[in-house]
Design an enzyme around this catalytic site. Structure first.
Site, short mmCIF file in Angstrom:
data_model
loop_
_atom_site.label_atom_id
_atom_site.label_comp_id
_atom_site.label_asym_id
_atom_site.label_seq_id
_atom_site.Cartn_x
_atom_site.Cartn_y
_atom_site.Cartn_z
N GLU A 1 19.54 90.46 2.18
CA GLU A 1 20.04 91.60 2.97
C GLU A 1 19.94 92.92 2.20
O GLU A 1 20.13 93.99 2.78
CB GLU A 1 21.49 91.34 3.42
CG GLU A 1 22.58 91.56 2.37
CD GLU A 1 22.69 90.43 1.34
OE1 GLU A 1 21.84 89.54 1.33
OE2 GLU A 1 23.65 90.47 0.54
N CYS B 1 24.30 84.37 -3.25
CA CYS B 1 24.88 84.76 -4.54
C CYS B 1 26.17 83.96 -4.81
O CYS B 1 26.10 82.76 -4.98
CB CYS B 1 25.10 86.27 -4.59
SG CYS B 1 25.36 86.91 -6.24
N HIS C 1 19.71 88.49 -2.93
CA HIS C 1 20.31 89.05 -1.72
C HIS C 1 19.21 89.49 -0.75
O HIS C 1 18.72 90.61 -0.87
CB HIS C 1 21.16 90.27 -2.06
CG HIS C 1 22.42 89.96 -2.79
ND1 HIS C 1 23.64 89.84 -2.15
CD2 HIS C 1 22.68 89.74 -4.10
CE1 HIS C 1 24.59 89.57 -3.04
NE2 HIS C 1 24.02 89.51 -4.23
#
Lengths: 195, 231
Positions: free
Chosen positions: A179, A76, A177
């Site tokens: 994660e 990001c 993302h």
């Protein structure tokens, strides 16, 4: 040897990355380049571009990143930091290891996925190095696909095509993302680290 | 349509109230806590509504526990009234912060400051309202403190000051599972930022969530119906 270190940029969601990886690999945080031990470094996401670049420059990361052969994964705003710059803070210069400049996504209320910030899970197409899958997005700025020659995944956001990943040798940028993308994202991140 | 799970907590318990009153315990929030097992959930909003009411600091313990065991984005709120508190939330695993009591139409300095550090995509603003004399009027402090702002005025102001999204919650629908206040969306002007509709979501609405793509919001936030999905 620690496999992965997360650069400790204030205001980012670095803890999410740590939590995502901690049960699978050796992961730690790192504040400055002189302390780096890992073969892979992650620049975490969620932060204002200017704030991010100020942190990297204040801690000597620019020179390190420009000269390292370690694997670097920017997520990001970490991806934007690796590009040439961002409209979010035009006076700050990006590291320049990936192509393009992050530009403000122009909201288009006439289409699906047309609001800004662009938020949510999107389908991701396959590219040479990354299988198709799903990724969670939360961003207001993106790198337009036009002119990007590096390997990349491209999706449409608010009527324009954006390069939501870029790979240039050891440098990887991800707009989404992994994660925060459930098991699919965790699998992708572990795969990128281990290859 | 994005599916959001709202988890309400009080100290070290997951709780659920009715119309922001009389919270009842759902289950203990300990190290083994897992979010409801519904694989359609894309995000979590984690709120301790009691914090702003009593002037307490945010429930960071709850954030740490929930963040430890999920790799979904967490929007964290309840008592965040400073840049320092917001940054601590990010440090502990939040991807966005939820602000309500600390931000009004006439007092947006916290949003203005945070935008410069974390970007607007990380700032979620609550628009928690009651319907009074036919008008949707917004409140702070878990429905106790009237802002003297209409829903429309607040939504417009929050977009203008740098919020990344708004969560629209009808206080009187909260916890009764009778359905969302869909009509509130007709009151709002077209906004360039995402709108999350919350409060009152029923099981029937959850079951047909993909049938709402044409509605004037980008996400639906359910709470009580997910209490059946704890393993």
């Amino acid at each position: 040897m620690t496999m992965v270190e997360i650069v400790n940029v204030e205001g980012t969601n670095r803890r999410n990355l740590f939590n995502c990886l901690k049960n699978n690999i050796d992961v730690d945080f790192v504040d400055d380049p002189s302390s780096v031990k890992a073969s892979t470094l992650i620049l975490p996401g969620v932060s204002h571009f200017g704030h991010y670049i100020d942190f990297l420059d204040a801690h000597g990361w620019r020179e390190f990143l420009l000269n390292t052969d370690r694997k670097i994964i920017g997520i990001c705003s970490g991806y934007h930091a690796l590009c040439s710059g961002s409209e979010e803070s035009p006076r700050h210069k990006g590291i320049g290891l990936l192509q393009g400049q992050a530009k403000l996504i122009k909201a288009d209320l006439s289409c699906t996925n047309g609001k800004v910030p662009h938020v949510g899970i999107r389908h991701l197409p396959k590219c040479n190095s990354i299988e198709q899958g799903k990724g969670y997005f939360v961003h207001s700025y993106g790198v337009l696909a036009d002119g990007i020659e590096n390997e990349s995944q491209i999706i449409k956001i608010a009527q324009s095509q954006y390069a939501v990943s870029q790979i240039n040798k050891n440098i990887i940028g991800l707009q989404y993302h992994p994660e925060l993308s459930g098991e699919d994202g965790k699998h992708l991140l572990l795969e990128l680290i281990s290859r | 349509m994005r599916l959001v799970c709202r988890i309400e907590v009080k100290n070290n318990w997951v709780v659920k109230g009715v119309q922001y009153e009389g919270v009842g315990k759902v289950l203990a929030l300990d190290k083994g806590y897992r979010i409801p097992s519904n694989d359609k959930i894309e995000e979590v909003i984690l709120l301790d509504l009691t914090r702003s009411v009593f002037g307490l600091p945010p429930n960071f313990m709850a954030l740490e526990i929930v963040a430890e065991n999920t790799n979904l984005p967490i929007t964290f709120g309840g008592g965040i009234d400073s840049v320092e508190a917001a940054l601590k939330a990010f440090e502990l695993g939040a991807s966005k912060v939820y602000l309500n009591s600390s931000v009004t139409v006439n007092e947006t300095s916290l949003v203005n400051e945070l935008v410069k550090i974390v970007g607007r995509q990380a700032i979620t603003i609550g628009c928690e309202y009651r319907i009074e004399n036919g008008q949707r009027m917004c409140y702070g402090e878990a429905g106790r403190e009237p802002f003297q702002e209409t829903l429309t005025d607040r939504a417009i102001a929050m977009n203008a000051c740098g919020a990344g999204e708004i969560v629209v919650s009808h206080i009187e629908s909260d916890g009764i599972e009778k359905g969302f206040d869909w009509e509130c969306l007709d009151e709002l002007p077209p906004l360039p930022i995402p709108i999350i509709l919350a409060s009152g979501g029923s099981q029937a609405e959850l079951d047909k969530i993909q049938g709402y793509e044409s509605m004037k919001c980008e996400a639906l936030c359910f709470s009580k119906v997910f209490n059946n999905d704890y393993g």
